[in-house]
Design a protein around this motif. Structure first.
Motif, PDB file in Angstrom:
ATOM      1  N   LEU A  65      10.979   5.005  -1.897  1.00  0.00           N
ATOM      2  CA  LEU A  65      12.297   5.213  -1.282  1.00  0.00           C
ATOM      3  C   LEU A  65      13.265   4.117  -1.713  1.00  0.00           C
ATOM      4  O   LEU A  65      14.438   4.383  -1.975  1.00  0.00           O
ATOM      5  CB  LEU A  65      12.185   5.255   0.245  1.00  0.00           C
ATOM      6  N   THR A  66      12.770   2.877  -1.806  1.00  0.00           N
ATOM      7  CA  THR A  66      13.617   1.770  -2.243  1.00  0.00           C
ATOM      8  C   THR A  66      14.084   2.000  -3.678  1.00  0.00           C
ATOM      9  O   THR A  66      15.268   1.819  -4.000  1.00  0.00           O
ATOM     10  CB  THR A  66      12.851   0.438  -2.124  1.00  0.00           C
ATOM     11  N   GLU A  71       0.836  -1.202   0.000  1.00  0.00           N
ATOM     12  CA  GLU A  71       0.000   0.000   0.000  1.00  0.00           C
ATOM     13  C   GLU A  71       0.873   1.255   0.000  1.00  0.00           C
ATOM     14  O   GLU A  71       2.058   1.196   0.301  1.00  0.00           O
ATOM     15  CB  GLU A  71      -0.884   0.017   1.250  1.00  0.00           C
ATOM     16  N   SER A  72       0.228   2.375  -0.240  1.00  0.00           N
ATOM     17  CA  SER A  72       0.910   3.655  -0.196  1.00  0.00           C
ATOM     18  C   SER A  72       1.548   3.857   1.189  1.00  0.00           C
ATOM     19  O   SER A  72       0.930   3.556   2.203  1.00  0.00           O
ATOM     20  CB  SER A  72      -0.123   4.748  -0.472  1.00  0.00           C
ATOM     21  N   GLY A  73       2.793   4.309   1.208  1.00  0.00           N
ATOM     22  CA  GLY A  73       3.487   4.503   2.479  1.00  0.00           C
ATOM     23  C   GLY A  73       4.309   3.303   2.920  1.00  0.00           C
ATOM     24  O   GLY A  73       4.872   3.295   4.012  1.00  0.00           O
ATOM     25  N   ALA A  93       5.058  -1.297   5.616  1.00  0.00           N
ATOM     26  CA  ALA A  93       5.658  -0.363   6.576  1.00  0.00           C
ATOM     27  C   ALA A  93       7.184  -0.479   6.603  1.00  0.00           C
ATOM     28  O   ALA A  93       7.797  -0.557   7.667  1.00  0.00           O
ATOM     29  CB  ALA A  93       5.069  -0.572   7.968  1.00  0.00           C
ATOM     30  N   GLY A  94       7.794  -0.501   5.411  1.00  0.00           N
ATOM     31  CA  GLY A  94       9.236  -0.442   5.316  1.00  0.00           C
ATOM     32  C   GLY A  94       9.986  -1.736   5.564  1.00  0.00           C
ATOM     33  O   GLY A  94      11.218  -1.744   5.611  1.00  0.00           O
ATOM     34  N   VAL A 131      -1.522   1.959   6.704  1.00  0.00           N
ATOM     35  CA  VAL A 131      -0.085   1.805   6.959  1.00  0.00           C
ATOM     36  C   VAL A 131       0.347   2.938   7.897  1.00  0.00           C
ATOM     37  O   VAL A 131       0.025   4.094   7.643  1.00  0.00           O
ATOM     38  CB  VAL A 131       0.698   1.916   5.634  1.00  0.00           C
ATOM     39  N   PRO A 132       1.067   2.629   8.978  1.00  0.00           N
ATOM     40  CA  PRO A 132       1.535   3.706   9.852  1.00  0.00           C
ATOM     41  C   PRO A 132       2.608   4.543   9.147  1.00  0.00           C
ATOM     42  O   PRO A 132       3.237   4.060   8.218  1.00  0.00           O
ATOM     43  CB  PRO A 132       2.136   2.958  11.049  1.00  0.00           C
ATOM     44  N   SER A 133       2.814   5.773   9.579  1.00  0.00           N
ATOM     45  CA  SER A 133       3.883   6.563   8.979  1.00  0.00           C
ATOM     46  C   SER A 133       5.207   6.171   9.640  1.00  0.00           C
ATOM     47  O   SER A 133       5.236   5.617  10.741  1.00  0.00           O
ATOM     48  CB  SER A 133       3.616   8.054   9.136  1.00  0.00           C
ATOM     49  N   ALA A 134       6.296   6.478   8.947  1.00  0.00           N
ATOM     50  CA  ALA A 134       7.605   5.984   9.376  1.00  0.00           C
ATOM     51  C   ALA A 134       7.988   6.469  10.779  1.00  0.00           C
ATOM     52  O   ALA A 134       8.741   5.804  11.485  1.00  0.00           O
ATOM     53  CB  ALA A 134       8.672   6.411   8.365  1.00  0.00           C
TER      54      ALA A 134
END
Ligand SMILES: Nc1ncnc2c1ncn2[C@@H]1O[C@H](COP(=O)(O)OP(=O)(O)O)[C@@H](O)[C@H]1O
Ligand code: SF4
Ligand SMILES: [Mg+2]
Length: 318
Positions: free
Chosen positions: A43-44, A36-38, A225-226, A270-273
């Protein structure tokens, strides 16, 4: 292996939006980076393209082995020799990638001249050939046109032509069809697939759309989430998703006969970073959560059938 990403972590000051990613890509293959978005997909992509410094980020850990060279260790001057020449980048919005005041032909030709050292004449010829390979009718006339004279789908083909004009080995496409209508999306995705097979490129295709992944990808890396949830060959992943997040994404693909408006998506966000949760970052949305999922990070483990999986309570292998 054309591209091997190992334990990649990305930081902005103390915030680490992307942690511990590992995946591989061969020539002639497409890997779908999905989530999902975020989730950390863009970034990758920027890390692999060496573009993180532009947004104030940096590679904190890990290796990005491209044809055996670790791009994560190269200084900016060294990276410039790769970007455009050996690594082509296609961005989401063709309007920002194209110069509205310059003719189409000139914009593609300048890439061919810069990265391949072609003369003006040779670059023009190469551009006509490239546009024709991208199934653009009347390539000569299109070269004389300005971006605003073209449809959205045609503009995106031109952006792809610019990314290919340096004859790269690796193409990175970040949501290349999101701005386009569904029929044109399908055409462009199909075209990218053909290019990869014909030219033996590696393609890193970034999308939030699992349906797109199902259409063309050979390998899939599911990001949440990263962190990686799971990676696998596409047929195996779609037949036997083991991570609950993968299964939820597959459930969101619209199926034939589905009533319009019946798309639900995955409840929650999705939580933010800056506010990733402890333990498994998916735990507050996961139907299979165990107590330990709240506190223990599930390690990314290689699996016997190929690929990797990070989950304390995966779904059955069948
Ligand atoms: N320039 C930035 N500075 C700080 N954090 C960022 C920046 N860009 C993105 N992030 C964080 O990284 C996370 C992933 O972003 P991104 O890679 O754009 O996700 P995606 O492409 O999957 O939608 C976001 O949740 C955001 O919080
Ligand atoms: S580790 Fe736990 S919370 Fe995370 S996906 Fe697996 S079962 Fe769900
Ligand atoms: Mg993105």
């Amino acid at each position: 292996m054309l591209l091997s990403v190992r334990d990649l972590s990305i930081r902005f000051g103390p915030v680490e939006p992307v942690s511990g990613l590992s995946f591989d890509l061969d020539r002639g293959q497409i890997i779908g980076l999905v989530g999902e978005s975020g989730s950390g997909k863009s970034l990758t992509a920027m890390a692999v393209a060496g573009l993180l410094p532009l947004v104030g980020g940096r590679i904190a850990e890990g290796r990005i082995l491209f044809d055996g060279t670790d791009l994560a260790r190269l200084p900016e001057a060294g990276l410039r020799a790769y970007r455009g020449r050996r690594i082509g980048v296609v961005t989401q919005n063709p309007m920002t990638a194209l110069d509205p005041a310059q003719r189409i032909g000139e914009q593609v030709e300048v890439v061919a001249r810069l990265h391949r050292g072609l003369s003006r004449q040779e670059a023009h010829q190469a551009t006509i050939e490239l546009l024709t390979a991208l199934r653009i009718p009347e390539a000569g006339a299109i070269c004389d046109a300005y971006p605003h004279q073209l449809s959205g789908g045609m503009k995106q083909r031109i952006v792809i032509a610019m990314a290919l004009a340096g004859e790269p080995d690796l193409l990175i496409a970040d949501e290349p069809t999101t701005a386009l209508d569904v029929t044109v999306q399908a055409q462009i995705i199909h075209l990218l697939g053909q290019l990869v097979r014909e030219r033996g490129l590696g393609l890193m295709l970034i999308t939030h759309d699992m349906g797109v992944v199902a259409q063309v990808c050979d390998q899939v890396a599911v990001l949440y989430a990263g962190r990686l949830a799971e990676t696998r060959d596409a047929p195996g992943l779609f037949a036997h998703p083991r991570h609950p997040y993968t299964a939820a994404l597959i459930d969101c693909i619209p199926r034939e006969g589905m009533a319009p408006g019946s798309l639900t998506g995955i409840p929650g966000a999705v939580p933010s970073a800056a506010s990733y949760s402890t333990g498994c970052r998916f735990h507050d949305r996961c139907p299979r959560m165990l107590d330990r999922c709240r506190t223990e990070v599930p390690p990314l483990v290689a699996r016997p059938e190929g690929g990797s999986l990070a989950c304390h309570n995966p779904m059955g292998p069948t």
